[in-house]
Design a protein around this motif. Structure first.
Motif, PDB file in Angstrom:
ATOM      1  N   THR A 132      43.382  18.345  26.205  1.00 26.69           N
ATOM      2  CA  THR A 132      43.144  17.152  25.396  1.00 26.69           C
ATOM      3  C   THR A 132      43.417  15.926  26.245  1.00 26.69           C
ATOM      4  O   THR A 132      44.053  16.022  27.307  1.00 26.69           O
ATOM      5  CB  THR A 132      44.072  17.115  24.155  1.00 26.69           C
ATOM      6  OG1 THR A 132      45.430  17.107  24.603  1.00 26.69           O
ATOM      7  CG2 THR A 132      43.837  18.311  23.253  1.00 26.69           C
ATOM      8  N   PRO A 157      45.456  13.425  30.470  1.00 23.87           N
ATOM      9  CA  PRO A 157      45.103  14.791  30.061  1.00 23.87           C
ATOM     10  C   PRO A 157      46.341  15.649  29.845  1.00 23.87           C
ATOM     11  O   PRO A 157      47.353  15.489  30.530  1.00 23.87           O
ATOM     12  CB  PRO A 157      44.279  15.305  31.237  1.00 23.87           C
ATOM     13  CG  PRO A 157      44.794  14.541  32.407  1.00 23.87           C
ATOM     14  CD  PRO A 157      45.228  13.198  31.886  1.00 23.87           C
ATOM     15  N   ARG A 158      46.241  16.538  28.877  1.00 21.69           N
ATOM     16  CA  ARG A 158      47.316  17.497  28.594  1.00 21.69           C
ATOM     17  C   ARG A 158      46.694  18.885  28.472  1.00 21.69           C
ATOM     18  O   ARG A 158      45.905  19.135  27.559  1.00 21.69           O
ATOM     19  CB  ARG A 158      48.045  17.129  27.312  1.00 21.69           C
ATOM     20  CG  ARG A 158      48.905  15.912  27.468  1.00 21.69           C
ATOM     21  CD  ARG A 158      49.816  15.705  26.270  1.00 21.69           C
ATOM     22  NE  ARG A 158      50.680  14.584  26.499  1.00 21.69           N
ATOM     23  CZ  ARG A 158      50.344  13.316  26.313  1.00 21.69           C
ATOM     24  NH1 ARG A 158      49.138  13.019  25.892  1.00 21.69           N
ATOM     25  NH2 ARG A 158      51.196  12.336  26.552  1.00 21.69           N
ATOM     26  N   ASP A 174      35.054  20.356  23.627  1.00 21.18           N
ATOM     27  CA  ASP A 174      35.446  21.430  22.715  1.00 21.18           C
ATOM     28  C   ASP A 174      35.070  20.967  21.316  1.00 21.18           C
ATOM     29  O   ASP A 174      35.604  19.986  20.813  1.00 21.18           O
ATOM     30  CB  ASP A 174      36.955  21.685  22.806  1.00 21.18           C
ATOM     31  CG  ASP A 174      37.387  22.890  21.973  1.00 21.18           C
ATOM     32  OD1 ASP A 174      36.524  23.692  21.576  1.00 21.18           O
ATOM     33  OD2 ASP A 174      38.597  23.016  21.736  1.00 21.18           O
ATOM     34  N   GLN A 176      46.284  22.561  27.409  1.00 22.79           N
ATOM     35  CA  GLN A 176      46.706  23.230  26.182  1.00 22.79           C
ATOM     36  C   GLN A 176      46.882  24.740  26.360  1.00 22.79           C
ATOM     37  O   GLN A 176      47.933  25.274  26.076  1.00 22.79           O
ATOM     38  CB  GLN A 176      45.678  22.982  25.066  1.00 22.79           C
ATOM     39  CG  GLN A 176      45.524  21.519  24.707  1.00 22.79           C
ATOM     40  CD  GLN A 176      46.769  20.964  24.070  1.00 22.79           C
ATOM     41  OE1 GLN A 176      47.297  21.534  23.120  1.00 22.79           O
ATOM     42  NE2 GLN A 176      47.262  19.854  24.588  1.00 22.79           N
ATOM     43  N   GLN A 208      38.186  14.084  22.248  1.00 26.72           N
ATOM     44  CA  GLN A 208      39.578  14.283  22.658  1.00 26.72           C
ATOM     45  C   GLN A 208      39.855  15.663  23.249  1.00 26.72           C
ATOM     46  O   GLN A 208      40.780  15.816  24.025  1.00 26.72           O
ATOM     47  CB  GLN A 208      40.515  14.037  21.471  1.00 26.72           C
ATOM     48  CG  GLN A 208      41.964  13.969  21.864  1.00 26.72           C
ATOM     49  CD  GLN A 208      42.842  13.429  20.756  1.00 26.72           C
ATOM     50  OE1 GLN A 208      42.495  13.478  19.583  1.00 26.72           O
ATOM     51  NE2 GLN A 208      43.991  12.905  21.136  1.00 26.72           N
ATOM     52  N   ARG A 209      39.069  16.669  22.913  1.00 23.26           N
ATOM     53  CA  ARG A 209      39.308  18.027  23.420  1.00 23.26           C
ATOM     54  C   ARG A 209      38.145  18.456  24.296  1.00 23.26           C
ATOM     55  O   ARG A 209      36.990  18.277  23.939  1.00 23.26           O
ATOM     56  CB  ARG A 209      39.474  19.007  22.260  1.00 23.26           C
ATOM     57  CG  ARG A 209      40.759  18.793  21.486  1.00 23.26           C
ATOM     58  CD  ARG A 209      40.799  19.679  20.251  1.00 23.26           C
ATOM     59  NE  ARG A 209      40.558  21.071  20.553  1.00 23.26           N
ATOM     60  CZ  ARG A 209      41.511  21.995  20.632  1.00 23.26           C
ATOM     61  NH1 ARG A 209      42.762  21.657  20.424  1.00 23.26           N
ATOM     62  NH2 ARG A 209      41.219  23.241  20.899  1.00 23.26           N
ATOM     63  N   ASP A 238      44.675  11.717  25.779  1.00 18.09           N
ATOM     64  CA  ASP A 238      45.176  10.626  24.937  1.00 18.09           C
ATOM     65  C   ASP A 238      45.035   9.345  25.714  1.00 18.09           C
ATOM     66  O   ASP A 238      45.415   9.311  26.886  1.00 18.09           O
ATOM     67  CB  ASP A 238      46.642  10.855  24.559  1.00 18.09           C
ATOM     68  CG  ASP A 238      46.797  11.938  23.505  1.00 18.09           C
ATOM     69  OD1 ASP A 238      46.011  11.931  22.537  1.00 18.09           O
ATOM     70  OD2 ASP A 238      47.681  12.787  23.655  1.00 18.09           O
ATOM     71  N   PRO A 292      41.998   9.213  22.593  1.00 16.31           N
ATOM     72  CA  PRO A 292      40.650   9.771  22.516  1.00 16.31           C
ATOM     73  C   PRO A 292      39.661   8.840  23.217  1.00 16.31           C
ATOM     74  O   PRO A 292      39.853   7.626  23.261  1.00 16.31           O
ATOM     75  CB  PRO A 292      40.376   9.828  21.006  1.00 16.31           C
ATOM     76  CG  PRO A 292      41.729   9.886  20.383  1.00 16.31           C
ATOM     77  CD  PRO A 292      42.612   9.060  21.268  1.00 16.31           C
TER      78      PRO A 292
END
Length: 141
Positions: free
Chosen positions: A95, A81-82, A124, A84, A43-44, A97, A99
């Motif tokens: 991240t 994607p977001r 990550d 961060q 997810q990261r 969403d 995952p």
């Protein structure tokens, strides 16, 4: 004849040069030499853009690039994607969403790696130096 100060430094310089050569031996592998381990979920991620590129100078341009790369992933539902934050080393953490499983995470990383401005992309994850020792338990003292 070598300078008197150079002789004591030679045992330190050679190992440092060898380590630097190993660190840069990945060539054009923008996936930072990190192959995904396990099936996920992932997810990261971290992406670093090349110095001097638009996304390296302007972090506001990064979310659009992430969205274009995510749109190339054939997954249902599509990853969103977001962005961060930007790390001190200039890389961006983001991240996704939902995952991703291994296949979708690899597809996302490959889509990002195709961008000529990307220096590297990696998952990550928690880093360590090896197995952590277990603490002995006391028998009810």
């Amino acid at each position: 004849m070598t300078h008197p100060l150079r002789r004591p430094l030679m045992p330190l310089v050679l190992p440092a040069l060898l380590l630097a050569a190993c660190a840069t031996a990945t060539g054009e592998d923008t996936m930072a030499g990190h192959r995904l381990q396990g099936e996920g979920p992932f997810q990261r991620f971290i992406v670093r853009y090349r110095d001097g590129s638009v996304p390296a100078r302007d972090r506001d341009s990064v979310p659009g690039r992430l969205a274009r790369a995510a749109a190339q992933v054939r997954s249902s539902p599509a990853p969103v994607p977001r962005w961060q934050r930007r790390l001190a080393v200039g890389a961006d953490v983001f991240t996704v969403d939902p995952p991703l499983d291994r296949r979708a995470a690899e597809a996302l990383m490959q889509a990002l790696a195709r961008d000529p401005d990307v220096e590297y992309v990696e998952v990550d994850r928690m880093m360590g130096i090896g197995p952590q020792p277990t603490m002995p338990m006391r028998d009810g003292d």
